[in-house]
Design an enzyme around this catalytic site. Structure first.
Site, PDB file in Angstrom:
ATOM      1  N   ASN A   7       0.881  -1.169   0.000  1.00 41.29           N
ATOM      2  CA  ASN A   7       0.000   0.000   0.000  1.00 41.29           C
ATOM      3  C   ASN A   7       0.919   1.220   0.000  1.00 41.29           C
ATOM      4  OD1 ASN A   7      -1.795   2.034   0.471  1.00 41.29           O
ATOM      5  ND2 ASN A   7      -2.776   1.070   2.243  1.00 41.29           N
ATOM      6  N   ARG A  90      -2.552  -2.059  -3.469  1.00 43.54           N
ATOM      7  CA  ARG A  90      -3.800  -1.366  -3.197  1.00 43.54           C
ATOM      8  C   ARG A  90      -3.812  -0.088  -4.030  1.00 43.54           C
ATOM      9  NH1 ARG A  90      -5.996   1.465   2.335  1.00 43.54           N
ATOM     10  NH2 ARG A  90      -7.970   2.062   1.407  1.00 43.54           N
ATOM     11  N   HIS A 179     -13.288   1.963   0.387  1.00 42.84           N
ATOM     12  CA  HIS A 179     -13.267   0.826   1.320  1.00 42.84           C
ATOM     13  C   HIS A 179     -13.850  -0.436   0.680  1.00 42.84           C
ATOM     14  CE1 HIS A 179     -13.505   3.793   4.965  1.00 42.84           C
ATOM     15  NE2 HIS A 179     -12.250   3.479   4.717  1.00 42.84           N
ATOM     16  N   ARG A 240     -12.996  13.870   9.246  1.00 40.36           N
ATOM     17  CA  ARG A 240     -13.797  14.303   8.092  1.00 40.36           C
ATOM     18  C   ARG A 240     -15.248  14.518   8.513  1.00 40.36           C
ATOM     19  NH1 ARG A 240     -12.079   9.485   4.262  1.00 40.36           N
ATOM     20  NH2 ARG A 240     -10.183   9.261   5.456  1.00 40.36           N
ATOM     21  N   GLU A 384      -8.192  -6.478   4.655  1.00 41.17           N
ATOM     22  CA  GLU A 384      -8.035  -6.039   3.266  1.00 41.17           C
ATOM     23  C   GLU A 384      -6.774  -6.631   2.629  1.00 41.17           C
ATOM     24  OE1 GLU A 384      -9.382  -1.609   3.150  1.00 41.17           O
ATOM     25  OE2 GLU A 384      -9.034  -2.165   5.231  1.00 41.17           O
TER      26      GLU A 384
END
Ligand code: ADP
Length: 398
Positions: A7, A90, A179, A240, A384
């Site tokens: 990633n 990713r 996601h 956020r 993941e």
């Protein structure tokens, strides 16, 4: 087959090495602050932990160092770098180009590049990781797993925004969702746990981590999700805002003379749990602060939980029949208190929480609904990296 999962971010590279198809984790680590003062690599290979503090100027140098350590027998590594058989990356934004995982070719790279306008902070460093890995491992298959891909099955009425259609046609302005790897992983796990064919399984999946998103999944396919064109839309998150009146941007520009860049920072980095509480973006810290009487922490958590409830209601309506609500990621897997607050009083919608089962379900797969609850409520740890390794293996072993 040894599969390295990468990633690659703007200043960091997270990595994990798997032995597939056995799904054994051989190593994992993170390289932080690439090109900044205080670069640091931490890695564990089996029981052997390594920490290196040394200047690392570029991703190329960083990935080179990672490979050096992964292949150093003295640090517990595999003894031959030729034994990394495939690399899974990713990639954040696949736009409309990718509805599933792809073997990386020149054409795929160009498509990732073309989608960079939609994710300017993420796709360029993801692409850099791909290019560096290709130079270091010529001829080794590389695979891209997209955060957006799982949500490409959304119907048009869910992904189009009610703005001039020309903006979709020319700029591809629409809901993409993120996601996706997590929502897809927990969907498969939940269907397996429920012993239902995935094509007959309807779920509401709640990924509650630092970033938060939910998905409505019909027959194993995403039909709606809370994040949108960018990961700012939807639930309240660590920093956020999630859903707000878009006119707030104009209002702040006029009332405070804030620039677009300042408003972007305000909504992405200074809002959410941190902005409301003034204490932290971390749910655990906020639960402690609330217990100690901090009233702003309590307000932040109230908004956070209320918004998850609202989306559960909305997605129940979108799906009609829901077989299970699934909680995953840091908060979803580990916080009985948040799950309790989210689900309180949702009995009329078919969700009855077993309070005792909820309390003991921390970080493990569990059914936390009462036996007579019409829908199941599940805790499903996400993974993941494992899904990226599985996809990479499936494609590379062909
Ligand atoms: P990321 O999105 O960075 O992968 P995680 O999925 O690890 O994040 O989630 C991080 C969040 O999970 C933080 O808000 C953290 O407080 C929360 N969390 C982790 N463990 C617990 C816990 N035991 N109770 C409440 N919240 C927790």
């Amino acid at each position: 087959m040894k599969i390295l999962v990468i990633n690659s971010g703007s200043s960091s590279i997270k990595f994990e090495l798997f032995d597939m198809p056995a799904e054994n984790r051989l190593a994992r680590g993170i390289l932080q602050r690439i090109g900044e003062p205080g670069s640091q690599l931490t890695c564990s290979i089996g029981e052997v932990r390594t920490r290196l503090d040394q200047p690392i100027a570029t991703h190329e140098q960083g990935l080179g160092l990672i490979v050096e350590i992964l292949t150093d027998p003295a640090r517990g590594g595999i003894d031959d770098d030729a034994r990394i058989d495939a690399i899974g990356h990713r990639v954040v934004h696949g736009g409309e180009s990718f509805s599933e995982t792809a073997l990386i070719t020149g054409e795929v790279e160009r498509a990732i590049e073309a989608n960079s306008a939609l994710a300017p902070l993420h796709n360029p460093p993801n692409l850099m990781g791909i290019r560096v890995a290709r130079r270091l491992f010529p001829g080794v298959p590389q695979v891209a797993v997209f955060d957006t891909a799982f949500h490409q099955t959304m119907p048009e009425h869910a992904y189009l925004y009610p703005v001039p259609l020309e903006l979709y046609d020319s700029l591809k302005v629409r809901r993409y969702g993120f996601h996706g790897t997590s929502h897809r992983f927990v969907t498969m796990q939940a269907a397996g746990f429920l012993e239902r064919p995935i094509a007959e399984t309807n779920l509401i999946t709640c990924h509650l981590g630092n970033g938060c998103s939910m998905a409505a999944v019909r027959g194993g396919r995403s039909i709606d999700t809370s994040m949108g064109l960018t990961p700012l839309e939807g639930l309240m998150m660590g920093t956020r805002s999630g859903d707000i009146d878009p006119a707030l941007v104009v209002f702040l520009h006029n009332a405070r003379k804030l620039s677009i860049a300042e408003i972007d920072t305000l909504l992405n980095k200074q809002s959410g749990l941190l902005g409301v509480s003034g204490v932290s973006n971390d749910v655990r810290t906020l639960l402690e602060a609330e217990a100690a009487g901090n009233e702003r922490a309590a307000r932040a958590l109230d908004i956070y939980c209320y918004r998850v409830r609202k989306y559960i209601g909305a997605y129940t309506a979108a799906l009609g029949t829901v077989h299970a609500v699934v909680f995953t990621a840091g908060v979803g897997e580990n916080s009985p208190a948040i799950r309790e607050r989210v689900l309180e009083g949702l009995g009329p919608l078919g969700y009855y929480l077993d309070h005792e089962a909820n309390t003991t379900a921390v970080g493990r797969l569990a059914d936390i609904s009462t036996p007579d609850s019409p829908a199941r409520i599940l805790v499903v740890p996400t993974d993941e990296e494992l899904l990226i390794a599985r996809d990479t293996y499936r494609i590379a072993a062909r």
